[in-house]
Design a protein around this motif. Structure first.
Motif, mmCIF file in Angstrom:
data_model
loop_
_atom_site.group_PDB
_atom_site.id
_atom_site.type_symbol
_atom_site.label_atom_id
_atom_site.label_comp_id
_atom_site.label_asym_id
_atom_site.label_seq_id
_atom_site.Cartn_x
_atom_site.Cartn_y
_atom_site.Cartn_z
ATOM 1 N N PHE A 56 42.893 35.757 41.254
ATOM 2 C CA PHE A 56 42.288 36.139 42.532
ATOM 3 C C PHE A 56 42.968 37.392 43.069
ATOM 4 C CE2 PHE A 56 42.253 31.460 42.243
ATOM 5 C CZ PHE A 56 40.894 31.270 42.148
ATOM 6 N N PRO A 57 42.270 38.183 43.878
ATOM 7 C CA PRO A 57 42.910 39.363 44.475
ATOM 8 C C PRO A 57 44.129 38.963 45.292
ATOM 9 C CG PRO A 57 40.548 39.406 44.855
ATOM 10 C CD PRO A 57 40.881 38.054 44.283
ATOM 11 N N ILE A 58 45.124 39.839 45.336
ATOM 12 C CA ILE A 58 46.349 39.546 46.082
ATOM 13 C C ILE A 58 46.109 39.630 47.590
ATOM 14 C CG2 ILE A 58 47.227 41.902 46.051
ATOM 15 C CD1 ILE A 58 50.020 40.694 45.611
ATOM 16 N N ILE A 59 45.066 40.359 47.986
ATOM 17 C CA ILE A 59 44.740 40.508 49.405
ATOM 18 C C ILE A 59 43.708 39.458 49.790
ATOM 19 C CG2 ILE A 59 43.755 42.066 51.125
ATOM 20 C CD1 ILE A 59 44.765 44.373 49.322
ATOM 21 N N GLY A 73 38.779 46.691 49.442
ATOM 22 C CA GLY A 73 39.369 46.880 48.123
ATOM 23 C C GLY A 73 39.649 45.553 47.454
ATOM 24 N N ARG A 74 40.031 45.644 46.191
ATOM 25 C CA ARG A 74 40.260 44.444 45.398
ATOM 26 C C ARG A 74 41.469 44.693 44.506
ATOM 27 N NH1 ARG A 74 37.854 39.828 43.424
ATOM 28 N NH2 ARG A 74 38.078 39.487 41.192
ATOM 29 N N ALA A 75 42.661 44.361 44.965
ATOM 30 C CA ALA A 75 43.892 44.550 44.196
ATOM 31 C C ALA A 75 44.234 43.247 43.469
ATOM 32 C CB ALA A 75 45.038 44.943 45.123
ATOM 33 N N VAL A 76 44.141 43.274 42.133
ATOM 34 C CA VAL A 76 44.460 42.107 41.320
ATOM 35 C C VAL A 76 45.643 42.481 40.427
ATOM 36 C CG1 VAL A 76 43.606 40.426 39.655
ATOM 37 C CG2 VAL A 76 42.045 41.395 41.344
ATOM 38 N N PRO A 77 46.836 41.940 40.707
ATOM 39 C CA PRO A 77 48.021 42.313 39.927
ATOM 40 C C PRO A 77 47.950 41.824 38.480
ATOM 41 C CG PRO A 77 48.655 41.256 41.991
ATOM 42 C CD PRO A 77 47.178 41.077 41.826
ATOM 43 N N TYR A 78 48.571 42.595 37.610
ATOM 44 C CA TYR A 78 48.731 42.219 36.212
ATOM 45 C C TYR A 78 50.063 42.777 35.737
ATOM 46 C CZ TYR A 78 47.412 47.029 35.245
ATOM 47 O OH TYR A 78 47.369 48.388 35.218
ATOM 48 N N SER A 79 50.565 42.251 34.642
ATOM 49 C CA SER A 79 51.808 42.774 34.079
ATOM 50 C C SER A 79 51.816 42.589 32.575
ATOM 51 C CB SER A 79 53.025 42.079 34.698
ATOM 52 O OG SER A 79 53.076 40.726 34.306
ATOM 53 N N TYR A 80 52.555 43.477 31.921
ATOM 54 C CA TYR A 80 52.839 43.380 30.500
ATOM 55 C C TYR A 80 54.347 43.326 30.376
ATOM 56 C CZ TYR A 80 48.093 45.175 30.193
ATOM 57 O OH TYR A 80 46.748 45.351 30.337
ATOM 58 N N SER A 81 54.843 42.376 29.597
ATOM 59 C CA SER A 81 56.291 42.180 29.479
ATOM 60 C C SER A 81 56.675 41.992 28.032
ATOM 61 C CB SER A 81 56.731 40.928 30.253
ATOM 62 O OG SER A 81 56.280 40.970 31.577
ATOM 63 N N LEU A 82 57.934 42.261 27.733
ATOM 64 C CA LEU A 82 58.502 41.950 26.434
ATOM 65 C C LEU A 82 59.761 41.139 26.685
ATOM 66 C CD1 LEU A 82 58.561 42.183 23.360
ATOM 67 C CD2 LEU A 82 59.883 44.288 23.625
#
Length: 123
Positions: free
Chosen positions: A96-99, A106-115
């Protein structure tokens, strides 16, 4: 001249992740996937580009509770008789959007790439 602010968010995450073995000989590879529940514990705004400045407030309308999908690989590589190196490239995406709705445009949907990495020692 432009004025800059920085936002810092901190979450507590409770994951439920499964692994499926794809290959195992001298080394092993797994596919992992699942979901995680996230709870917002830190919401701060800072003047400038540094998160080490004094906080000037928080971002209004941020969702406190959210879910995310988690997918990735797990590589287990032996480096000595009792030592195994773990490499886990992982992607995470909020559902879901963070806001909160109707607060901002607006529609801010966080994502991440990690190692993620680590070494395991077997006794």
């Amino acid at each position: 001249f432009p004025v800059t602010i920085s936002q810092g968010f901190g979450f507590v995450e409770l994951p439920l992740i499964g692994r499926f073995l794809l290959h195992q000989r001298n080394w092993a590879i797994h596919v992992k996937g699942g979901v995680a529940a996230n709870y917002l514990v830190s919401n701060q705004v800072f003047p400038g580009e540094s998160l080490f400045n004094q906080s000037i407030g928080e971002t209004y309308g941020i969702r406190k509770f959210n879910f995310e999908g988690v997918v990735g690989l797990v590589l287990e590589l032996p480096i000595a008789p009792n030592l195994t190196l773990h490499l886990e490239p992982t992607a995470q995406y909020f559902f879901f959007p963070i806001i909160n709705e109707f607060v901002h445009f607006g529609r801010a949907v966080p994502y991440s790439y990690s190692l993620f990495t680590g070494i395991r020692y077997n006794f």
